[in-house]
Structure formats: C-alpha cells, structure tokens
Design a protein around this motif. Structure first.
Motif, PDB file in Angstrom:
ATOM      1  N   MET A  74       0.585  -1.121   0.452  1.00 17.14           N
ATOM      2  CA  MET A  74      -0.212   0.032  -0.233  1.00 17.14           C
ATOM      3  C   MET A  74       0.805   0.959  -0.274  1.00 17.14           C
ATOM      4  O   MET A  74       0.721   2.123  -0.497  1.00 17.14           O
ATOM      5  CB  MET A  74      -1.086   0.394   0.821  1.00 17.14           C
ATOM      6  N   MET A 122      -1.712   2.958   5.223  1.00 17.99           N
ATOM      7  CA  MET A 122      -3.354   4.050   4.756  1.00 17.99           C
ATOM      8  C   MET A 122      -3.403   4.754   5.557  1.00 17.99           C
ATOM      9  O   MET A 122      -4.556   5.866   5.297  1.00 17.99           O
ATOM     10  CB  MET A 122      -4.287   3.272   4.703  1.00 17.99           C
ATOM     11  N   SER A 141      -3.038  11.965   1.653  1.00 18.08           N
ATOM     12  CA  SER A 141      -4.402  11.544   1.130  1.00 18.08           C
ATOM     13  C   SER A 141      -5.542  12.527   1.554  1.00 18.08           C
ATOM     14  O   SER A 141      -6.604  12.160   1.140  1.00 18.08           O
ATOM     15  CB  SER A 141      -4.763  10.442   1.546  1.00 18.08           C
TER      16      SER A 141
END
Length: 355
Positions: A74, A122, A141
C-alpha cells in the motif's frame, strides 16, 4: 496472498494434531492451483526470519512478515499514485469461511499482522521509508496542504543503541507526496536493525510514527523469472537475529470510558528496558480466562517501542461483544521479560517469541 491468522483463530478450524504448515488440513484452507499451499510464503519466512520450531513460533513470524509485506504494497501505491501507479487491489476484506490466504482480517473478525500493516500504510498523513530509494517520504491523502512539518529518522541497532538521527523541516501538498531525505550508508550496524520514523507538526505534536526492521542483507528479486502470481527471490534478507533480541520490559496501564453500549479504553504501554520492544501485541479478553473480544477496534497494534518510549493505544468494542465482562488486557512481544514487566489495574502478559 497468504495472510496467516493468529493461533486463537487457527485452533478453531484446524485440528491441533494437524496444526502445521505442511499438513493436508492446513492446505485445505488455502486456495486452488497455484494458491493451493502456503509454500512460497513459508520458504520466505524460514529463510528471512529463521526456521520455525513450533506453530506459535511460526505464527509470530508470520504476523511480522504479513505486516511488512502488506504495508509495503500500500505504501508503494501511495508513493507513486497518479504517476506510475494507477491503482491497487487487496483481495479481500474477510474470507467467507476460515482461510489462510486472501483476507485483511480473518473469518472470526480477528485483526492481525496483515490488517495493522495495511492500517499503518493507509494513514491520511503518513511518513514512510522507501525500500527502493532508501529515502524518507510523506504521503498525504487529505485535501489540505501541510506546512511546518518535521520529519525525523532514528536508527537503532539490535542492542538498542542509536546509530543515526536526522530531522528536517518539510511540507506536503494536498493529496500529494514529498521526498524528505535519503538515508546515508551507516557503518557498525547489526545484521538486523530498526528504523523509527516520526512526523511532527509545527507545534511539535507527533502526527505519525512508523517503524521498520531492516537488514544489512537485502531481499533480491529475480524479475526475469517473475510469474503473474509471484516473483521468486535469488536471495533473502536476514532477520534471524530477531529471534535472539535482548529482553526488555513493559509497563502497561489503561483508562476506561463507558458509553451507552460501547466501551473505550486508552491503553498506555511504556518500554522500560534498554532494547527495542519488537512486535508488541495487545489483546482484549472477555475476562482473565475468556476469549478475545471480537470485533474490536485498536488504533494500532503489532508495534515497536524504543527504549523509554510510551505509546497510547485506543481500543473500543460493543459491550455485547464483550459479554458485558470486565476486559483483561494481554500484552506480548518477541522479547518481553515477563518478570520485569509491570501492570497496573487488571491486565496480564502473554509469552514472548516461542522458540
């Protein structure tokens, strides 16, 4: 795609007399054709972490390997998003029956190494290490630019001594990435060593912590013999020294906040020893002799702690899933010294790495 469940899940669907990674019962819970065994995973595990002597020894190592592999998958996408990487697929969330492959958390909703490696990778604002360029990078993000950040890297030898430290001011664009600095060649490293990354905001508050265990001998992939489902290695990294990492002690306490139907805990874990605490695993049980509370949400798990470092792990669950019992927290690590560890309130310690 192997994602080995913890022991507490495995004993629910594999007979104890078949609880080994070469048994027919074990393979029955894998897949078909090229995925009918965990052979590729097992060979890498034994070559990288050392030959496993017991099933619990194997499982502990498997959680570490699942963590690093799924986190890397990831992080690689996040670092190269919108450029050389257009997407990534994790197959899958959970198995429809008890299995040893292809899940983020297992059939019984038990989150283990795979889940927490992916959860770490993440994070919306994330600091990471690139295995390819040996550099420290940021992945953002969020639709917000962050300035006034500080990226820090500390390297520890296996005996807990510091070998390197660097801190740089940096920023990262909205939904962007940022290379902070490359790690230099360092002399005097133990064959296995640790890299701790910290990201702080302008006020000095820690926004992210990310640990890596690395080796002076890297993995070497044989790309010429790569197949659609795997790439073999010509030589493996060497993490076997982790089996003999020096003992350390933990101090654990927790505070509780009770809601109408949900309970939350803030569990404080401190490494009071002189070596890095490796793969600290927190479990919440339905009382001292009870099963794990499942499902349960931990903010972090399978973590590393530097000598003297304190982390607070947040935990929550529905009261019905705990059978309304008083929780009993069990904290384990590969190198825990149970006799020197200390607990406050109701808590307990499991064994370290089983040889």
């Amino acid at each position: 795609g192997p994602s080995i469940p913890p022991y507490e899940s495995l004993v629910k669907f594999i007979p104890k007399d078949s609880l080994w990674y070469t048994s027919a019962d074990w393979n029955y819970h894998t897949g078909t054709t090229n995925f009918g065994t965990t052979k590729v995973f097992n060979e890498a595990l034994n070559a990288r972490y050392g030959q496993s002597s017991t099933i619990k020894n194997y499982i502990a190592k498997a959680q570490a390997q699942n963590y690093e592999a799924h986190r890397a998958m990831m992080e690689a996408y996040g670092l190269h998003k919108y450029r050389t990487a257009t997407g990534v697929v994790q197959w899958m969330g959970s198995n429809p029956w008890p299995g040893l492959i292809w899940h983020t958390y297992d059939y019984y909703l038990y989150p283990a190494g795979t889940y927490f490696g992916m959860k770490k990778s993440m994070e919306p604002l994330h600091i990471m290490y690139s295995y390819a360029s040996h550099s420290v990078n940021l992945i953002n993000s969020l639709q917000e630019k962050f300035s006034g950040l500080k990226a820090e890297a500390t390297i520890y030898n296996l005996d807990g001594t510091k070998k390197y430290f660097n801190s740089v001011a940096t920023s990262v664009d909205a939904d962007g990435t940022q290379k902070c600095f490359a790690l230099p060649a360092i002399t005097g490293l133990s064959t296995t060593y640790f890299l701790k990354l910290e990201l702080k905001n302008a006020a000095g508050k820690i926004k992210d912590i990310n640990w890596y265990w690395l080796s002076t001998k890297p993995d070497v992939l044989n790309w010429k013999k790569s197949k659609w489902y795997m790439t073999p290695e010509t030589s493996y990294t060497n993490f076997s020294a982790l089996q003999n990492i020096g003992k350390t002690a933990l101090k654990v306490s927790y505070q509780t906040e009770s809601g109408a139907d949900t309970t939350r805990h803030a569990v404080t874990i401190t490494n009071t020893g002189k070596t890095v605490a490796f793969q600290v695993h927190l479990r919440a049980l339905k009382g001292k002799d009870g099963d794990d509370i499942l499902p349960v949400i931990f903010s972090d798990n399978y973590l590393e702690l530097a000598p003297g470092e304190t982390r607070v792990i947040h935990c929550k669950y529905a009261d019905k899933d705990a059978a309304h019992a008083e929780p009993y927290f069990v904290t384990s690590a590969w190198n825990i010294d149970m006799g020197a560890s200390k607990t406050e309130k109701q808590s307990g310690f499991a064994e370290g790495l089983v040889k």
